[in-house]
Design a protein around this motif. Structure first.
Motif, short mmCIF file in Angstrom:
data_model
loop_
_atom_site.label_atom_id
_atom_site.label_comp_id
_atom_site.label_asym_id
_atom_site.label_seq_id
_atom_site.Cartn_x
_atom_site.Cartn_y
_atom_site.Cartn_z
N GLU A 78 -5.27 -0.16 4.93
CA GLU A 78 -4.77 1.12 4.43
C GLU A 78 -3.87 1.80 5.46
O GLU A 78 -2.84 2.38 5.13
CB GLU A 78 -5.97 2.02 4.10
CG GLU A 78 -5.60 3.36 3.49
CD GLU A 78 -6.84 4.17 3.17
OE1 GLU A 78 -6.96 4.61 2.01
OE2 GLU A 78 -7.69 4.37 4.07
N HIS A 130 -0.12 2.60 3.74
CA HIS A 130 0.10 3.93 3.15
C HIS A 130 0.25 5.00 4.21
O HIS A 130 -0.38 4.95 5.26
CB HIS A 130 -1.08 4.30 2.24
CG HIS A 130 -1.39 3.28 1.19
ND1 HIS A 130 -0.43 2.75 0.36
CD2 HIS A 130 -2.56 2.68 0.83
CE1 HIS A 130 -0.99 1.88 -0.46
NE2 HIS A 130 -2.28 1.81 -0.19
N ASP A 131 1.08 6.01 3.88
CA ASP A 131 1.25 7.18 4.74
C ASP A 131 1.51 6.80 6.20
O ASP A 131 0.84 7.28 7.12
CB ASP A 131 0.01 8.09 4.67
CG ASP A 131 -0.31 8.52 3.24
OD1 ASP A 131 0.65 8.74 2.46
OD2 ASP A 131 -1.50 8.61 2.89
N GLU A 185 -1.23 -3.35 -4.37
CA GLU A 185 -0.91 -2.41 -3.29
C GLU A 185 -0.08 -3.09 -2.21
O GLU A 185 0.86 -2.51 -1.67
CB GLU A 185 -2.19 -1.83 -2.69
CG GLU A 185 -2.90 -0.83 -3.60
CD GLU A 185 -4.09 -0.18 -2.91
OE1 GLU A 185 -3.91 0.84 -2.24
OE2 GLU A 185 -5.20 -0.72 -3.04
N ARG A 220 2.27 0.96 -3.05
CA ARG A 220 1.69 2.14 -3.71
C ARG A 220 0.18 2.17 -3.57
O ARG A 220 -0.44 1.13 -3.34
CB ARG A 220 2.04 2.11 -5.22
CG ARG A 220 3.51 2.37 -5.51
CD ARG A 220 3.81 2.13 -6.99
NE ARG A 220 5.17 2.52 -7.32
CZ ARG A 220 5.49 3.55 -8.11
NH1 ARG A 220 4.54 4.28 -8.67
NH2 ARG A 220 6.75 3.84 -8.37
N LYS A 221 -0.39 3.35 -3.74
CA LYS A 221 -1.85 3.51 -3.69
C LYS A 221 -2.45 3.21 -5.06
O LYS A 221 -1.78 3.39 -6.10
CB LYS A 221 -2.21 4.94 -3.28
CG LYS A 221 -1.73 5.33 -1.90
CD LYS A 221 -2.06 6.79 -1.61
CE LYS A 221 -1.52 7.21 -0.25
NZ LYS A 221 -1.78 8.64 0.01
N ASP A 255 -2.67 7.72 -6.96
CA ASP A 255 -1.82 8.60 -6.17
C ASP A 255 -1.50 9.85 -6.97
O ASP A 255 -0.66 9.84 -7.87
CB ASP A 255 -0.53 7.86 -5.77
CG ASP A 255 0.30 8.66 -4.78
OD1 ASP A 255 0.02 9.86 -4.60
OD2 ASP A 255 1.22 8.08 -4.16
N HIS A 256 -2.19 10.92 -6.65
CA HIS A 256 -2.03 12.17 -7.41
C HIS A 256 -0.74 12.90 -7.08
O HIS A 256 -0.43 13.91 -7.73
CB HIS A 256 -3.24 13.08 -7.20
CG HIS A 256 -4.52 12.51 -7.75
ND1 HIS A 256 -4.71 12.29 -9.10
CD2 HIS A 256 -5.65 12.10 -7.14
CE1 HIS A 256 -5.91 11.78 -9.30
NE2 HIS A 256 -6.50 11.63 -8.12
N THR A 257 0.02 12.41 -6.10
CA THR A 257 1.29 13.06 -5.78
C THR A 257 2.40 12.59 -6.72
O THR A 257 3.47 13.17 -6.75
CB THR A 257 1.73 12.77 -4.33
OG1 THR A 257 2.04 11.37 -4.19
CG2 THR A 257 0.64 13.14 -3.34
N LYS A 258 2.12 11.52 -7.49
CA LYS A 258 3.13 10.99 -8.41
C LYS A 258 2.99 11.61 -9.79
O LYS A 258 2.00 12.28 -10.09
CB LYS A 258 3.01 9.46 -8.49
CG LYS A 258 3.34 8.76 -7.17
CD LYS A 258 3.55 7.28 -7.36
CE LYS A 258 3.94 6.61 -6.06
NZ LYS A 258 5.26 7.04 -5.56
N GLN A 317 0.46 7.69 -11.69
CA GLN A 317 -0.65 7.95 -10.76
C GLN A 317 -1.59 6.76 -10.62
O GLN A 317 -2.08 6.48 -9.53
CB GLN A 317 -1.43 9.19 -11.21
CG GLN A 317 -0.68 10.48 -10.96
CD GLN A 317 -1.48 11.71 -11.33
OE1 GLN A 317 -2.65 11.63 -11.69
NE2 GLN A 317 -0.85 12.87 -11.25
#
Length: 390
Positions: free
Chosen positions: A152, A156-157, A265, A270-271, A274-277, A282
């Protein structure tokens, strides 16, 4: 989703896997935990001889190894508790020490399950458990230290300046994680369903060598003519197979679904969730499913951080494996041995951006387990009659 194991959960293992008749003292806290939690112990000696008895460490030893759990030794925190880096003089090893939060609502059961599961396991793609501490209220697990952290952290990030892992490394990680899962499903006696496969539970050693970790939710698989294990639904949202989430019927194919999400992934960057999408993007699997049907859209699915440096044919094959793994119907998903064969092949096909310009590829012979079929290169089904979980 809850990470609790219920009273109905049982783990059938042999604490003396090497056949040593160790006298269990009345104050053997691990055995007391097993009894108090109503976990069944079943003598089923590891016929392969691969198991080992985890060592018992004192709390004093582990405190000394971490400088009394100094903040600069802190590695991270999960549902179980905090993890520290330390050096254990007795075994002369740098280790990761996971300390159960004594005030937490979860953990003691997961602690016992993890000790019992990893006491039976020995594989290069499973994190090694050196031992544990069960003194009074203290519960700690001692693992080999994995210097590169979790997958992870590399997917991600990413912090500014950190380079994304390349295509070859991603396929190496996927193949290694699949081999670890194959060991649990096909080589361990009794066979084990992992139940918590996700990027944060794949740890990386030198050279990005992957190892599965965190076996607190592991469950002994169905045996004889049983097709599944009925249990309360646990795991991580986004990785949990829909059939298991809806019915509580856990099978080996539940792990295959989770593996497919991890592979997606790795391919997409992508996650799983992903609640930012936007709403339709998502959930990774829901976003990917319509794209699987159109080869023209495959390039849209690749992690942009790869900057076009990937083999087109390798991408098609990797997406095909992922698509098979995340099928809604469990009996349509491949068995892990076929996934391993296909990913070992993909990992062996080294991509060199210097000799293969961006987004071009040379035709290469297909793996014996991989065949062309319409728009997707499917994983061969192999013999799916070995297990009657479907």
């Amino acid at each position: 989703m809850s990470n609790h194991l219920t009273e109905a959960d049982t783990v059938k293992v042999d604490l003396n896997v090497n056949g040593e008749k160790e006298a269990v003292s009345k104050d053997d806290q691990l055995s007391l935990d097993v009894n108090n939690l109503n976990l069944k112990e079943e003598v089923s000696r590891d016929e392969t001889g691969n198991g080992y008895r985890a060592k018992t460490f004192t709390f004093e030893e582990l405190a000394a190894a971490t400088g009394n759990f100094r903040s600069d030794c802190f590695l991270g925190e999960g549902g179980f508790g905090k993890v520290y880096k330390g050096h254990l003089d007795r075994i002369n090893q740098v280790v990761a020490i996971k300390q159960l939060d004594p005030n937490g609502l979860q953990g003691v059961r997961e602690f016992v399950v993890e000790v019992l599961t990893l006491s039976l396991a020995d594989h290069p793609n499973l994190v090694k458990l050196f031992g544990f501490c069960a003194e009074g209220e203290q519960r700690l697990l001692v693992y080999e230290y994995m210097p590169l952290g979790s997958l992870e952290n590399h997917l991600h990030d990413l912090p500014p300046g950190r380079k994304a892992i390349d295509w070859n490394t991603r396929m190496k990680i996927a193949a290694g994680a699949a081999r670890g899962l194959e060991y649990l499903h096909d080589k361990m006696k009794p066979p084990v369903i992992y139940r918590d496969l996700k990027c944060s539970n794949i740890l990386l050693g030198e050279g990005y060598h992957p190892k599965l970790s965190d076996f607190g939710l592991a469950k002994v698989g169905p045996s004889g003519d049983k097709t599944h294990v009925s249990t309360r639904v646990m795991g991580t949202y986004g990785y949990c197979a829909p059939d298991y989430a809806m019915t509580g019927q856990l099978t080996f194919k539940s792990d295959i679904y989770s593996f497919g999400v991890v592979l997606l992934e790795l391919i997409t960057g992508r996650k799983a969730i992903d609640h930012t999408k936007s709403a339709r993007e998502q959930n990774l699997v829901a976003w990917a499913r319509p794209l699987f049907k159109d080869r023209k859209k495959f390039s849209q699915m690749v992690d942009p951080l790869l900057e076009g440096q990937y083999p087109v044919r390798g991408l098609y094959q990797a997406l095909a494996i992922a698509a098979m793994c995340v099928q809604e119907q469990p009996n349509m998903r491949p068995v892990i041995a076929d996934v391993v064969t296909a990913l070992n092949y993909l990992a062996s096909q080294k991509y060199d951006p210097q000799s293969h310009p961006v987004q071009s590829c040379k035709r290469s012979p297909s793996s014996p387990k991989v065949r062309r079929d319409d728009d997707l290169t499917h994983v061969g089904n192999g013999d799916q009659t070995d297990r009657s979980e479907d």
